[in-house]
Write a protein that holds these residues in place. Structure first.
Motif, PDB file in Angstrom:
ATOM      1  N   ARG A  59     -13.346   9.661 -98.941  1.00  0.00           N
ATOM      2  CA  ARG A  59     -14.637  10.168 -98.357  1.00  0.00           C
ATOM      3  C   ARG A  59     -15.755   9.476 -99.199  1.00  0.00           C
ATOM      4  O   ARG A  59     -16.685   8.969 -98.580  1.00  0.00           O
ATOM      5  CB  ARG A  59     -14.818  11.438 -98.666  1.00  0.00           C
ATOM      6  N   LYS A  60     -15.653   9.272-100.431  1.00  0.00           N
ATOM      7  CA  LYS A  60     -16.612   8.586-101.298  1.00  0.00           C
ATOM      8  C   LYS A  60     -16.905   6.875-100.961  1.00  0.00           C
ATOM      9  O   LYS A  60     -17.790   6.483-100.817  1.00  0.00           O
ATOM     10  CB  LYS A  60     -16.383   8.602-102.921  1.00  0.00           C
ATOM     11  N   ALA A  87     -16.800  15.656 -92.670  1.00  0.00           N
ATOM     12  CA  ALA A  87     -18.345  15.712 -91.887  1.00  0.00           C
ATOM     13  C   ALA A  87     -19.230  16.589 -92.887  1.00  0.00           C
ATOM     14  O   ALA A  87     -20.338  16.052 -93.017  1.00  0.00           O
ATOM     15  CB  ALA A  87     -18.186  16.513 -90.640  1.00  0.00           C
ATOM     16  N   SER A  88     -18.836  17.682 -93.422  1.00  0.00           N
ATOM     17  CA  SER A  88     -19.465  18.429 -94.368  1.00  0.00           C
ATOM     18  C   SER A  88     -19.952  17.545 -95.488  1.00  0.00           C
ATOM     19  O   SER A  88     -21.097  17.635 -96.114  1.00  0.00           O
ATOM     20  CB  SER A  88     -18.743  19.674 -94.785  1.00  0.00           C
ATOM     21  N   PHE A  89     -18.901  16.885 -95.916  1.00  0.00           N
ATOM     22  CA  PHE A  89     -19.364  15.944 -97.187  1.00  0.00           C
ATOM     23  C   PHE A  89     -20.388  14.839 -97.008  1.00  0.00           C
ATOM     24  O   PHE A  89     -21.154  14.738 -97.691  1.00  0.00           O
ATOM     25  CB  PHE A  89     -17.944  15.312 -97.888  1.00  0.00           C
ATOM     26  N   LEU A  90     -20.188  14.218 -95.977  1.00  0.00           N
ATOM     27  CA  LEU A  90     -21.140  13.349 -95.644  1.00  0.00           C
ATOM     28  C   LEU A  90     -22.597  13.562 -95.347  1.00  0.00           C
ATOM     29  O   LEU A  90     -23.683  13.249 -95.713  1.00  0.00           O
ATOM     30  CB  LEU A  90     -20.478  12.470 -94.380  1.00  0.00           C
ATOM     31  N   ALA A  91     -22.532  15.015 -94.693  1.00  0.00           N
ATOM     32  CA  ALA A  91     -23.874  15.745 -94.232  1.00  0.00           C
ATOM     33  C   ALA A  91     -24.455  16.126 -95.721  1.00  0.00           C
ATOM     34  O   ALA A  91     -25.830  16.123 -95.714  1.00  0.00           O
ATOM     35  CB  ALA A  91     -23.708  16.949 -93.466  1.00  0.00           C
ATOM     36  N   GLU A  92     -23.646  16.498 -96.667  1.00  0.00           N
ATOM     37  CA  GLU A  92     -24.316  16.669 -98.026  1.00  0.00           C
ATOM     38  C   GLU A  92     -24.942  15.704 -98.723  1.00  0.00           C
ATOM     39  O   GLU A  92     -26.082  15.809 -99.645  1.00  0.00           O
ATOM     40  CB  GLU A  92     -23.247  17.515 -98.952  1.00  0.00           C
ATOM     41  N   ILE A  99     -24.590   9.795 -87.676  1.00  0.00           N
ATOM     42  CA  ILE A  99     -22.891   9.690 -88.021  1.00  0.00           C
ATOM     43  C   ILE A  99     -22.324  10.814 -86.913  1.00  0.00           C
ATOM     44  O   ILE A  99     -22.511  11.908 -87.137  1.00  0.00           O
ATOM     45  CB  ILE A  99     -22.677  10.272 -89.439  1.00  0.00           C
ATOM     46  N   ILE A 100     -21.394  10.096 -86.327  1.00  0.00           N
ATOM     47  CA  ILE A 100     -20.612  10.923 -85.295  1.00  0.00           C
ATOM     48  C   ILE A 100     -19.011  10.687 -85.696  1.00  0.00           C
ATOM     49  O   ILE A 100     -18.555   9.704 -85.808  1.00  0.00           O
ATOM     50  CB  ILE A 100     -20.945  10.464 -83.887  1.00  0.00           C
ATOM     51  N   LEU A 101     -18.493  11.961 -85.885  1.00  0.00           N
ATOM     52  CA  LEU A 101     -16.920  11.641 -86.011  1.00  0.00           C
ATOM     53  C   LEU A 101     -16.122  12.084 -84.830  1.00  0.00           C
ATOM     54  O   LEU A 101     -16.537  12.920 -83.977  1.00  0.00           O
ATOM     55  CB  LEU A 101     -16.504  12.757 -87.274  1.00  0.00           C
ATOM     56  N   THR A 102     -15.125  11.253 -84.431  1.00  0.00           N
ATOM     57  CA  THR A 102     -14.424  11.425 -83.298  1.00  0.00           C
ATOM     58  C   THR A 102     -12.906  11.186 -83.687  1.00  0.00           C
ATOM     59  O   THR A 102     -12.763  10.527 -84.686  1.00  0.00           O
ATOM     60  CB  THR A 102     -14.784  10.812 -82.254  1.00  0.00           C
ATOM     61  N   GLY A 103     -12.257  11.589 -82.675  1.00  0.00           N
ATOM     62  CA  GLY A 103     -10.813  11.414 -83.086  1.00  0.00           C
ATOM     63  C   GLY A 103      -9.958  11.526 -81.729  1.00  0.00           C
ATOM     64  O   GLY A 103     -10.406  11.478 -80.651  1.00  0.00           O
ATOM     65  N   GLN A 129     -29.025   8.816 -79.429  1.00  0.00           N
ATOM     66  CA  GLN A 129     -29.310   9.946 -80.479  1.00  0.00           C
ATOM     67  C   GLN A 129     -30.409   9.286 -81.244  1.00  0.00           C
ATOM     68  O   GLN A 129     -30.484   8.455 -81.823  1.00  0.00           O
ATOM     69  CB  GLN A 129     -28.190  10.301 -81.332  1.00  0.00           C
ATOM     70  N   LYS A 130     -31.479  10.207 -81.685  1.00  0.00           N
ATOM     71  CA  LYS A 130     -32.640   9.819 -82.261  1.00  0.00           C
ATOM     72  C   LYS A 130     -32.674  10.565 -83.975  1.00  0.00           C
ATOM     73  O   LYS A 130     -33.160  10.020 -84.672  1.00  0.00           O
ATOM     74  CB  LYS A 130     -33.718   9.897 -81.499  1.00  0.00           C
ATOM     75  N   GLU A 131     -32.004  11.810 -83.781  1.00  0.00           N
ATOM     76  CA  GLU A 131     -32.064  12.569 -84.767  1.00  0.00           C
ATOM     77  C   GLU A 131     -30.806  12.487 -85.889  1.00  0.00           C
ATOM     78  O   GLU A 131     -29.909  12.513 -85.422  1.00  0.00           O
ATOM     79  CB  GLU A 131     -31.923  14.241 -84.406  1.00  0.00           C
ATOM     80  N   ALA A 132     -31.423  12.084 -87.086  1.00  0.00           N
ATOM     81  CA  ALA A 132     -30.277  11.762 -88.125  1.00  0.00           C
ATOM     82  C   ALA A 132     -29.527  13.507 -88.260  1.00  0.00           C
ATOM     83  O   ALA A 132     -29.759  14.358 -88.279  1.00  0.00           O
ATOM     84  CB  ALA A 132     -30.961  11.427 -89.493  1.00  0.00           C
ATOM     85  N   GLY A 133     -28.218  12.873 -88.566  1.00  0.00           N
ATOM     86  CA  GLY A 133     -27.376  14.156 -88.910  1.00  0.00           C
ATOM     87  C   GLY A 133     -25.833  13.701 -88.623  1.00  0.00           C
ATOM     88  O   GLY A 133     -25.658  12.551 -88.481  1.00  0.00           O
ATOM     89  N   VAL A 134     -24.975  14.486 -88.958  1.00  0.00           N
ATOM     90  CA  VAL A 134     -23.552  14.582 -88.637  1.00  0.00           C
ATOM     91  C   VAL A 134     -23.200  15.203 -87.598  1.00  0.00           C
ATOM     92  O   VAL A 134     -23.472  16.600 -87.550  1.00  0.00           O
ATOM     93  CB  VAL A 134     -22.666  14.799 -90.084  1.00  0.00           C
TER      94      VAL A 134
END
Length: 162
Positions: A59-60, A87-92, A99-103, A129-134
């Motif tokens: 993750r790092k 996702a939680s780690f990246l958001a912190e 950032i969009i996670l998919t699988g 998407q315009k708003e930053a976030g995960v």
């Protein structure tokens, strides 16, 4: 936009030499999907693990890559079992990035429909998407990372009720 391919079920293929599914060290599944697009998307392969085998060092590494990149929009192809942890780690840690996670719940090699639709939906959402976030994009739903979770008993992603 940059796609980071970390492995997961999305990428798994049957290895007849060992008689089981494995995450290969390549980007074959997402490359096949992207070959149908009319625009180019940059992709980097890294980690190549089942998400249950991912650790904080993995993750790092993702954070380092995204923090150093000039890109603001990222899609991470990730295994579903620990997608919420990543996702939680990246958001912190990361700010100002989309950032969009998919699988996929089923490997692309077995049934390409889910993986293709999840990645396609993530790409379309990322472009708009315009708003930053995960965010998590799975099975026809997209939401902030803490509003969409895998129900492991039912084998599907569900919206989290407030």
């Amino acid at each position: 936009m940059l796609i980071l391919n970390t492995g997961g079920t999305f990428n798994k293929r049957y290895n007849p030499l060992i008689g089981e599914q494995e995450v290969p060290f390549d980007n074959l599944a997402p490359e096949q999907i992207l070959s149908n697009f009319t625009y180019d998307v940059e992709m980097a392969g890294l980690i190549y693990k089942d998400s249950l085998d991912m650790d904080m060092d993995d993750r790092k590494m993702m954070v380092k890559i995204m923090a150093a990149s000039k890109e603001t929009h990222f899609i991470i192809i990730h295994g579903t079992d620990t997608m919420d942890v990543t996702a939680s780690f990246l958001a912190e840690i990361l700010e100002g990035k989309i950032i969009i996670l998919t699988g996929a719940m089923v490997p692309f090699e077995i049934d390409p429909i889910e993986a293709t639709s999840n990645l396609s939906m993530a790409l379309g959402y990322a472009k708009l998407q315009k708003e930053a976030g995960v965010y998590i994009c799975m099975q026809g739903s997209i939401a902030k990372y803490d509003k969409l979770k895998k129900n492991k008993k039912l084998g599907k992603f569900e919206r989290v009720q407030d």
